[in-house]
Design a protein around this motif. Structure first.
Motif, PDB file in Angstrom:
ATOM      1  N   GLU A   3       0.825  -1.197   0.000  1.00 51.60           N
ATOM      2  CA  GLU A   3       0.000   0.000   0.000  1.00 51.60           C
ATOM      3  C   GLU A   3       0.862   1.252   0.000  1.00 51.60           C
ATOM      4  OE1 GLU A   3      -3.585  -0.046   2.514  1.00 51.60           O
ATOM      5  OE2 GLU A   3      -2.655  -1.804   3.411  1.00 51.60           O
ATOM      6  N   THR A   4       0.311   2.333  -0.538  1.00 50.22           N
ATOM      7  CA  THR A   4       1.003   3.607  -0.494  1.00 50.22           C
ATOM      8  C   THR A   4       0.968   4.144   0.931  1.00 50.22           C
ATOM      9  OG1 THR A   4       0.346   4.080  -2.762  1.00 50.22           O
ATOM     10  CG2 THR A   4       1.030   5.952  -1.416  1.00 50.22           C
ATOM     11  N   ILE A   5       2.106   4.596   1.384  1.00 46.77           N
ATOM     12  CA  ILE A   5       2.211   5.156   2.728  1.00 46.77           C
ATOM     13  C   ILE A   5       2.343   6.661   2.609  1.00 46.77           C
ATOM     14  CG2 ILE A   5       3.641   5.261   4.799  1.00 46.77           C
ATOM     15  CD1 ILE A   5       4.301   2.313   4.343  1.00 46.77           C
ATOM     16  N   CYS A   6       1.565   7.384   3.421  1.00 44.07           N
ATOM     17  CA  CYS A   6       1.530   8.840   3.381  1.00 44.07           C
ATOM     18  C   CYS A   6       1.852   9.413   4.757  1.00 44.07           C
ATOM     19  CB  CYS A   6       0.150   9.328   2.954  1.00 44.07           C
ATOM     20  SG  CYS A   6      -0.376   8.721   1.341  1.00 44.07           S
ATOM     21  N   ILE A   7       2.174  10.702   4.787  1.00 44.90           N
ATOM     22  CA  ILE A   7       2.393  11.385   6.054  1.00 44.90           C
ATOM     23  C   ILE A   7       1.121  11.278   6.890  1.00 44.90           C
ATOM     24  CG2 ILE A   7       2.772  13.654   7.109  1.00 44.90           C
ATOM     25  CD1 ILE A   7       4.588  14.278   4.698  1.00 44.90           C
ATOM     26  N   GLY A   8       1.281  10.949   8.168  1.00 45.37           N
ATOM     27  CA  GLY A   8       0.152  10.797   9.077  1.00 45.37           C
ATOM     28  C   GLY A   8      -0.320   9.363   9.230  1.00 45.37           C
ATOM     29  N   ASP A   9       0.154   8.460   8.376  1.00 50.07           N
ATOM     30  CA  ASP A   9      -0.255   7.048   8.458  1.00 50.07           C
ATOM     31  C   ASP A   9       0.400   6.373   9.662  1.00 50.07           C
ATOM     32  OD1 ASP A   9      -1.802   7.183   6.186  1.00 50.07           O
ATOM     33  OD2 ASP A   9      -0.323   6.209   4.891  1.00 50.07           O
ATOM     34  N   ARG A  10      -0.386   5.526  10.323  1.00 48.95           N
ATOM     35  CA  ARG A  10       0.148   4.685  11.396  1.00 48.95           C
ATOM     36  C   ARG A  10       0.779   3.466  10.733  1.00 48.95           C
ATOM     37  NH1 ARG A  10      -0.380   4.862  16.191  1.00 48.95           N
ATOM     38  NH2 ARG A  10      -0.927   2.705  16.616  1.00 48.95           N
ATOM     39  N   VAL A  11       1.997   3.145  11.176  1.00 47.49           N
ATOM     40  CA  VAL A  11       2.754   2.056  10.574  1.00 47.49           C
ATOM     41  C   VAL A  11       3.442   1.224  11.650  1.00 47.49           C
ATOM     42  CG1 VAL A  11       3.201   3.306   8.411  1.00 47.49           C
ATOM     43  CG2 VAL A  11       4.829   3.507  10.305  1.00 47.49           C
ATOM     44  N   THR A  12       3.915   0.056  11.247  1.00 48.74           N
ATOM     45  CA  THR A  12       4.854  -0.707  12.057  1.00 48.74           C
ATOM     46  C   THR A  12       6.147  -0.792  11.259  1.00 48.74           C
ATOM     47  OG1 THR A  12       4.128  -2.840  11.180  1.00 48.74           O
ATOM     48  CG2 THR A  12       3.091  -2.100  13.209  1.00 48.74           C
ATOM     49  N   VAL A  13       7.261  -0.690  11.968  1.00 53.03           N
ATOM     50  CA  VAL A  13       8.561  -0.777  11.316  1.00 53.03           C
ATOM     51  C   VAL A  13       9.362  -1.900  11.966  1.00 53.03           C
ATOM     52  CG1 VAL A  13       8.602   1.630  10.636  1.00 53.03           C
ATOM     53  CG2 VAL A  13       9.600   0.989  12.794  1.00 53.03           C
ATOM     54  N   PHE A  14      10.137  -2.595  11.143  1.00 56.51           N
ATOM     55  CA  PHE A  14      10.963  -3.689  11.640  1.00 56.51           C
ATOM     56  C   PHE A  14      12.379  -3.200  11.863  1.00 56.51           C
ATOM     57  CE2 PHE A  14      13.806  -7.336  11.135  1.00 56.51           C
ATOM     58  CZ  PHE A  14      13.296  -8.136  12.148  1.00 56.51           C
ATOM     59  N   LEU A  15      12.873  -3.428  13.073  1.00 58.18           N
ATOM     60  CA  LEU A  15      14.255  -3.121  13.409  1.00 58.18           C
ATOM     61  C   LEU A  15      14.992  -4.443  13.537  1.00 58.18           C
ATOM     62  CD1 LEU A  15      13.629  -0.316  16.040  1.00 58.18           C
ATOM     63  CD2 LEU A  15      13.938  -0.117  13.571  1.00 58.18           C
ATOM     64  N   ASP A  16      16.099  -4.565  12.816  1.00 61.57           N
ATOM     65  CA  ASP A  16      16.809  -5.849  12.756  1.00 61.57           C
ATOM     66  C   ASP A  16      17.788  -6.030  13.912  1.00 61.57           C
ATOM     67  OD1 ASP A  16      18.997  -4.273  12.090  1.00 61.57           O
ATOM     68  OD2 ASP A  16      18.949  -4.806   9.973  1.00 61.57           O
ATOM     69  N   SER A  17      18.668  -6.999  13.769  1.00 58.42           N
ATOM     70  CA  SER A  17      19.576  -7.390  14.841  1.00 58.42           C
ATOM     71  C   SER A  17      20.562  -6.290  15.240  1.00 58.42           C
ATOM     72  CB  SER A  17      20.333  -8.652  14.445  1.00 58.42           C
ATOM     73  OG  SER A  17      21.068  -8.427  13.257  1.00 58.42           O
ATOM     74  N   LYS A  18      20.688  -5.244  14.442  1.00 50.73           N
ATOM     75  CA  LYS A  18      21.541  -4.112  14.841  1.00 50.73           C
ATOM     76  C   LYS A  18      21.015  -3.468  16.122  1.00 50.73           C
ATOM     77  CE  LYS A  18      21.347  -2.520  10.600  1.00 50.73           C
ATOM     78  NZ  LYS A  18      21.369  -1.622   9.459  1.00 50.73           N
ATOM     79  N   PHE A  19      19.748  -3.715  16.435  1.00 50.09           N
ATOM     80  CA  PHE A  19      19.142  -3.171  17.646  1.00 50.09           C
ATOM     81  C   PHE A  19      19.187  -4.173  18.797  1.00 50.09           C
ATOM     82  CE2 PHE A  19      17.730  -0.355  14.392  1.00 50.09           C
ATOM     83  CZ  PHE A  19      17.658   0.878  15.004  1.00 50.09           C
ATOM     84  N   GLY A  20      19.986  -5.221  18.621  1.00 47.11           N
ATOM     85  CA  GLY A  20      20.205  -6.210  19.688  1.00 47.11           C
ATOM     86  C   GLY A  20      18.933  -6.879  20.137  1.00 47.11           C
ATOM     87  N   LYS A  21      18.721  -6.914  21.442  1.00 44.44           N
ATOM     88  CA  LYS A  21      17.549  -7.588  22.006  1.00 44.44           C
ATOM     89  C   LYS A  21      16.241  -6.892  21.639  1.00 44.44           C
ATOM     90  CE  LYS A  21      17.786  -5.101  26.323  1.00 44.44           C
ATOM     91  NZ  LYS A  21      17.192  -5.014  27.581  1.00 44.44           N
TER      92      LYS A  21
END
Length: 72
Positions: A3-21
């Protein structure tokens, strides 16, 4: 990213192993979009308060479309 993402949209973002635990999906709101090319952009996301407390950061930019999903 289906889907197209726009300013103001609620999202989930994935943070990988660089963020440790803290690797995983976190919720936030898109507050800025910086175009990079005709097909990709940087999506600036401000995390929800609980994610900010866990991660110790308030905002992040997401470039890889596999790491951001629009919430319904």
């Amino acid at each position: 990213m289906a889907e197209t993402i726009c300013i103001g949209d609620r999202v989930t973002v994935f943070l990988d192993s660089k963020f440790g635990k803290n690797e995983g999906w976190f919720e936030g709101v898109v507050f800025k979009i910086d175009p990079y090319s005709g097909h990709r952009s940087f999506y600036w996301v401000e995390f929800e308060a609980d994610a900010q407390a866990i991660l110790g950061i308030k905002q992040i930019s997401i470039f890889n479309p596999k790491n951001i999903r629009k919430l319904k």
